[in-house]
Structures are given as structure tokens and as C-alpha cells.
Design a protein around this motif. Structure first.
Motif, PDB file in Angstrom:
ATOM      1  N   ALA A  97      -1.038   0.934   0.746  1.00 22.82           N
ATOM      2  CA  ALA A  97      -2.271   0.149   0.660  1.00 22.82           C
ATOM      3  C   ALA A  97      -3.400   0.965   0.041  1.00 22.82           C
ATOM      4  CB  ALA A  97      -2.673  -0.349   2.048  1.00 22.82           C
ATOM      5  N   THR A  98      -3.505   2.238   0.411  1.00 23.49           N
ATOM      6  CA  THR A  98      -4.582   3.074  -0.118  1.00 23.49           C
ATOM      7  C   THR A  98      -4.358   3.394  -1.588  1.00 23.49           C
ATOM      8  OG1 THR A  98      -4.784   4.065   2.087  1.00 23.49           O
ATOM      9  CG2 THR A  98      -5.928   5.166   0.284  1.00 23.49           C
ATOM     10  N   LEU A  99      -3.122   3.693  -1.969  1.00 24.41           N
ATOM     11  CA  LEU A  99      -2.836   3.955  -3.375  1.00 24.41           C
ATOM     12  C   LEU A  99      -3.128   2.719  -4.229  1.00 24.41           C
ATOM     13  CD1 LEU A  99       0.488   6.034  -3.322  1.00 24.41           C
ATOM     14  CD2 LEU A  99      -1.835   6.849  -3.746  1.00 24.41           C
ATOM     15  N   GLN A 100      -2.792   1.538  -3.722  1.00 27.34           N
ATOM     16  CA  GLN A 100      -3.066   0.318  -4.484  1.00 27.34           C
ATOM     17  C   GLN A 100      -4.561   0.137  -4.707  1.00 27.34           C
ATOM     18  OE1 GLN A 100      -0.808  -1.080  -5.992  1.00 27.34           O
ATOM     19  NE2 GLN A 100       0.982  -1.702  -4.797  1.00 27.34           N
ATOM     20  N   ALA A 101      -5.370   0.514  -3.711  1.00 28.05           N
ATOM     21  CA  ALA A 101      -6.820   0.441  -3.888  1.00 28.05           C
ATOM     22  C   ALA A 101      -7.280   1.423  -4.961  1.00 28.05           C
ATOM     23  CB  ALA A 101      -7.520   0.721  -2.561  1.00 28.05           C
ATOM     24  N   LEU A 102      -6.714   2.614  -4.973  1.00 28.72           N
ATOM     25  CA  LEU A 102      -7.087   3.610  -5.983  1.00 28.72           C
ATOM     26  C   LEU A 102      -6.681   3.160  -7.380  1.00 28.72           C
ATOM     27  CD1 LEU A 102      -6.135   6.939  -4.134  1.00 28.72           C
ATOM     28  CD2 LEU A 102      -8.415   5.977  -4.482  1.00 28.72           C
ATOM     29  N   SER A 389      -3.614  -4.267   1.203  1.00 30.52           N
ATOM     30  CA  SER A 389      -4.789  -4.127   0.350  1.00 30.52           C
ATOM     31  C   SER A 389      -5.007  -5.387  -0.465  1.00 30.52           C
ATOM     32  CB  SER A 389      -4.641  -2.918  -0.586  1.00 30.52           C
ATOM     33  OG  SER A 389      -3.477  -3.038  -1.380  1.00 30.52           O
ATOM     34  N   ASN A 390      -6.251  -5.632  -0.784  1.00 28.21           N
ATOM     35  CA  ASN A 390      -6.649  -6.679  -1.720  1.00 28.21           C
ATOM     36  C   ASN A 390      -7.411  -6.021  -2.849  1.00 28.21           C
ATOM     37  OD1 ASN A 390      -6.953  -8.257   1.197  1.00 28.21           O
ATOM     38  ND2 ASN A 390      -6.044  -9.514  -0.405  1.00 28.21           N
ATOM     39  N   VAL A 391      -7.071  -6.354  -4.088  1.00 27.40           N
ATOM     40  CA  VAL A 391      -7.732  -5.732  -5.233  1.00 27.40           C
ATOM     41  C   VAL A 391      -8.201  -6.811  -6.195  1.00 27.40           C
ATOM     42  CG1 VAL A 391      -6.339  -3.644  -5.023  1.00 27.40           C
ATOM     43  CG2 VAL A 391      -5.603  -5.449  -6.573  1.00 27.40           C
ATOM     44  N   ALA A 392      -9.367  -6.577  -6.791  1.00 33.39           N
ATOM     45  CA  ALA A 392      -9.914  -7.517  -7.767  1.00 33.39           C
ATOM     46  C   ALA A 392      -9.145  -7.403  -9.070  1.00 33.39           C
ATOM     47  CB  ALA A 392     -11.393  -7.227  -7.993  1.00 33.39           C
ATOM     48  N   GLU A 393      -8.928  -8.541  -9.704  1.00 34.43           N
ATOM     49  CA  GLU A 393      -8.231  -8.579 -10.989  1.00 34.43           C
ATOM     50  C   GLU A 393      -9.223  -9.021 -12.052  1.00 34.43           C
ATOM     51  OE1 GLU A 393      -4.043 -10.334 -12.775  1.00 34.43           O
ATOM     52  OE2 GLU A 393      -5.125 -11.436 -11.249  1.00 34.43           O
TER      53      GLU A 393
END
Length: 441
Positions: A97-102, A389-393
Motif C-alpha cells: 500500500a505504501t509503495l503504491q502511494a509512492l 491505498s487509493n491513488v489519483a489518476e
């Protein structure tokens, strides 16, 4: 004639295998249709499966020619999300989850991928964490296999075990602690690289997160002020109804028991303010508190703004940032040298240099941040839970939910609503500090 028919029937499995392989490549077949697939667990059954898109043609109703034509047209769009998921290699949701945020931070990724010559597998390097992060970056773009991802994730854990032996085991870790350890390890490896490398232009990617606060300790008896710089790469905030209130609470003046060197007064007031602004502002929400000998999870909802402006907060901090001579500093002005100590700040020469580097600027634009990623903790306690994690696209309001190997689409409104009581780490990017843009520090 009968033997010939049998021969044709015997070739059918090979034809079916070929067709299934094509369908799986395009995301139209499931693992269950693959006769040679591994017996994967429920958690990893969707590994590297493309995000499902609307408008896919029915394979049975189209010819191979029309299918290949459609496949070529949509390959670029589907390929971007084809392998974004990361496999869980044993209680590693905190890491994934943290790597996906990075990976959602363009400037951070650009700093690493732009210096690939320093960490590529063909190069002898100290930048191990950057190498594994960069290779995983490529793997998420579809350039590596599922097993390749597992190998790289294990390498990340092994590298961090040098700094924390708990990473040798298969235990769940805290996502915030992992982030701090990951950035610390990357910075230490960068310092080693700089000490042995002949490339003075190396830029440490962790600079994206670093900023400075000025701490002012004011004696409650005589009013004497002591100034000191603090280096940070994140802020840990107490929970309140709104994120801006949590930030204001962090910078609220507090009382401290200490002895004044001038009048020997027993108490002082401590205030803090920004000296510099980070390119990426990481906010850690304190969702765990001590309840006796145990850590209890706090489920209080916090309103998360998609755009975070620090303009009003910086304006309020101008009094805190006043120099000993009375002039005001700016978070975007040149700060004091990092080697300056509290005692050095007491000399008149340093006061003059402090004033010369100060300037008051308009923060309405340069202090605006947009939300890029959220790491959430789902569960009842720190020992029992799951990280996603949730990430903006891009900037169109579209978001992705990344839950280990599973990737699904969502939207900004849904994320902001659903993560109010689970958000643990928030990643805000300074407006104008995108890929290739210099941080306006």
C-alpha cells in the motif's frame, strides 16, 4: 477417414490452449480457464489481471482477425493498468500500500528513474532501494512477471532488515514506520553513493519530502526567545473533524517546562512554523492511541480536502517566524544553514544573516497542495488489520483502489467519503511541482 477425424480431435486441445492464452493476455479469460495455471489463493487469484473496461467484444462472436484488430487499438490504454497490482508475499500489505502511494508521486519517481544509470542491475551501486523501487516501477508497467515482483518485494524487505531486524520475519508492520524506514534507508544509501561516486549531480529522491520548521521557545517570565530549526519529512497529526483543524492543532502554541538561561524562569511557550515547504507533504493521522498497555485504534472521521491550502496557516505563522531583530521570514525564503545551532542564533552576526535571507511573499499559489494518494488501515487494532491505498489518476477525478494484487476503479468523491475514518497516511503534492518541475523552495 476415421483416423483422420480422431487426429483432428486430438489437435483441438492445442487450439483451445492457444485461444485461451490469447484471451488471458487480453484479460478476457480467467485463471480457471488456463489448464496450466497454478492453484493460486483467493487473495492472489486476480494477479496482474487488467482493470476491466467496458465495450470489449465477445470473443465467440468475433473472428480472430477482428479480435487482434481490437486488441492492438486498446493495447496502450489497457497496458497502463495491466500489472499495477503487487502480490502479497506474506503479511506485506503495509509495504504494498505504501509503495503504491509512492508510485503516484511523479516527481519522486522521476528523480529515481531519471538516474537509472546509477542503480541499474548492470552497475555496482549503493542505491539498492532505488534499484528495487525502479525495477518494480518497470514491473508495474508490464515489463516483468508475477514472480519477478515477488523477488523484488523480498529484496526491499531484505534491504530494510539491515536497519530493522524485524523485517527478516514475516510479521505485519506499521505503514508509517515502514515509510520512515524506507526513506531513511534510501537517504543513507544515497550518502554512501555520494561519498564514493564521481557523479556530483546525484539528487536524492527523499528531498521531495523534506522541509524545515522553525521552533521558537519563549520564556514565560522574561520573554527571551530561542530559535531553532527542525528537519522533517512528515507531520503526525491528532484527529479532529477536519484535516485543516488537525494542522492548526499541530502548530498551536504549547507550554513547556524548562529553565531559561537568562532569568532561570521555569516555563516557556513553544511555537512552530514553516521555514520551507516540501514538494510532497506527508500527513500521518494518529489512528492508534495507548489504552493502558495496549494500542487502541481510533475510528474518528476526518474530513479530507482534495486541495489543501496553507496560505492562511502561513499568514498566522508570520509572528512565529519573526527573527530576533523583528523582521519576518517566509517559508519560501532562503533558510538558515542546517548547521546553525540554538547558541549560534544568539549572536548578532547570525541575526543579521537571518534578516538578510528573509522576505515576505504571497503564498496563495505556492502553498496549495492537491491530494495524490491515501494509505488506509482497515481493521480493529494495529495487530489485526489490512492496508490498502487509493491513488489519483491524473486530474480528472478518477482514482484507483489498490488492494495488493487487485486493482479497481473508483472516483474522488467515493474515496474522500469512504476514507474519512480509515485514512492513515495522506500524500499531498505541491501545485506546480509535477514531473520535471523544480520545487519552489
Amino acid at each position: 477417414m476415421a483416423e483422420q477425424s480422431v487426429g483432428h480431435r486430438m489437435q483441438l486441445p492445442h487450439i483451445n490452449r492457444f485461444l485461451i492464452t490469447i484471451r488471458m493476455t487480453a484479460g478476457l479469460a480467467t485463471e480457471e480457464e488456463d489448464p496450466d495455471s497454478q492453484d493460486l489463493s483467493v487473495e492472489n487469484s486476480a494477479i496482474d489481471r487488467p482493470v476491466q473496461a467496458e465495450g470489449k467484444p465477445s470473443f465467440k462472436s468475433r473472428s480472430l482477425l477482428s479480435f487482434f484488430s481490437w486488441f492492438r487499438r486498446s493495447k496502450t490504454q489497457r497496458g497502463q493498468k495491466k500489472k499495477l497490482g503487487l502480490p502479497n508475499i506474506g503479511n506485506t500489505c503495509f509495504l504494498n500500500a505504501t509503495l503504491q502511494a509512492l508510485y503516484s508521486l511523479p516527481s519522486f519517481c522521476a528523480d529515481i528513474m531519471g538516474q537509472e544509470a546509477l542503480w541499474s542491475p548492470k552497475t555496482k551501486t549503493s542505491l539498492k532501494l532505488q534499484r528495487y523501487f525502479g525495477e518494480l516501477y518497470k514491473a508495474r508497467q508490464g515489463r516483468s512477471s508475477y514472480h519477478g515482483k515477488r523477488r523484488l518485494l523480498r529484496s526491499v524487505k531484505s534491504s530494510l532488515a539491515v536497519y530493522n531486524e524485524e523485517y527478516k520475519e514475516g510479521f505485519q508492520q506499521d505503514a508509517h514506520e515502514f515509510l520512515m524506514l524506507f526513506l531513511m534507508g534510501m537517504k543513507m544509501q544515497g550518502e554512501t553513493q555520494q561519498g564514493t561516486s564521481t557523479t556530483p549531480d546525484y539528487v536524492c529522491p527523499t528531498l521531495n519530502f523534506e522541509f524545515k520548521l522553525q521552533c521558537v521557545r519563549t520564556c514565560s517570565s522574561c520573554g527571551n526567545k530561542v530559535y531553532q530549526e527542525e528537519e522533517h519529512n512528515n507531520l503526525s497529526l491528532d484527529l479532529s473533524s477536519c484535516l485543516t483543524d488537525s494542522l492548526a492543532l499541530y502548530f498551536k502554541a504549547s507550554e513547556l517546562e524548562c529553565t531559561c538561561w537568562q532569568c532561570l524562569g521555569p516555563q516557556a511557550t513553544v511555537s512552530r512554523g514553516f521555514l520551507t515547504l516540501p514538494r510532497v507533504l506527508v500527513l500521518h493521522m494518529k489512528r492508534f492511541c495507548h489504552d493502558g498497555a495496549e494500542l487502541r485504534r481510533v475510528d474518528d472521521a476526518v474530513c479530507i480536502p482534495p486541495v489543501l491550502s496553507l496560505a492562511s496557516l502561513l499568514e498566522e505563522q508570520q509572528d512565529v517566524l519573526s527573527s530576533p531583530g523583528g523582521s519576518k521570514t517566509s517559508p519560501l525564503a532562503k533558510p538558515l544553514p542546517s548547521s546553525a545551532s540554538v547558541d549560534q542564533l544568539e549572536s548578532s552576526g547570525d541575526r543579521d544573516r537571518f534578516q538578510q535571507g528573509a522576505s515576505v511573499q504571497d503564498h496563495s499559489v505556492q502553498s496549495s497542495y492537491h491530494l495524490s494518494a491515501i494509505v488506509s488501515h482497515l481493521g480493529e487494532s494495529i495487530d489485526c488489520g489490512h492496508y490498502i491505498s487509493n491513488v489519483a489518476e491524473g486530474h480528472g477525478g478518477e482514482w484507483l483502489t489498490l488492494d495488493d494484487s487487485r486493482v479497481t476503479r473508483t472516483d474522488e468523491a467515493t474515496v474522500l467519503r469512504d476514507r474519512e475514518d480509515t485514512a492513515y497516511l495522506l500524500f499531498y503534492v505541491l501545485s506546480g511541482a509535477g514531473e520535471g518541475d523544480p520545487a519552489p523552495l
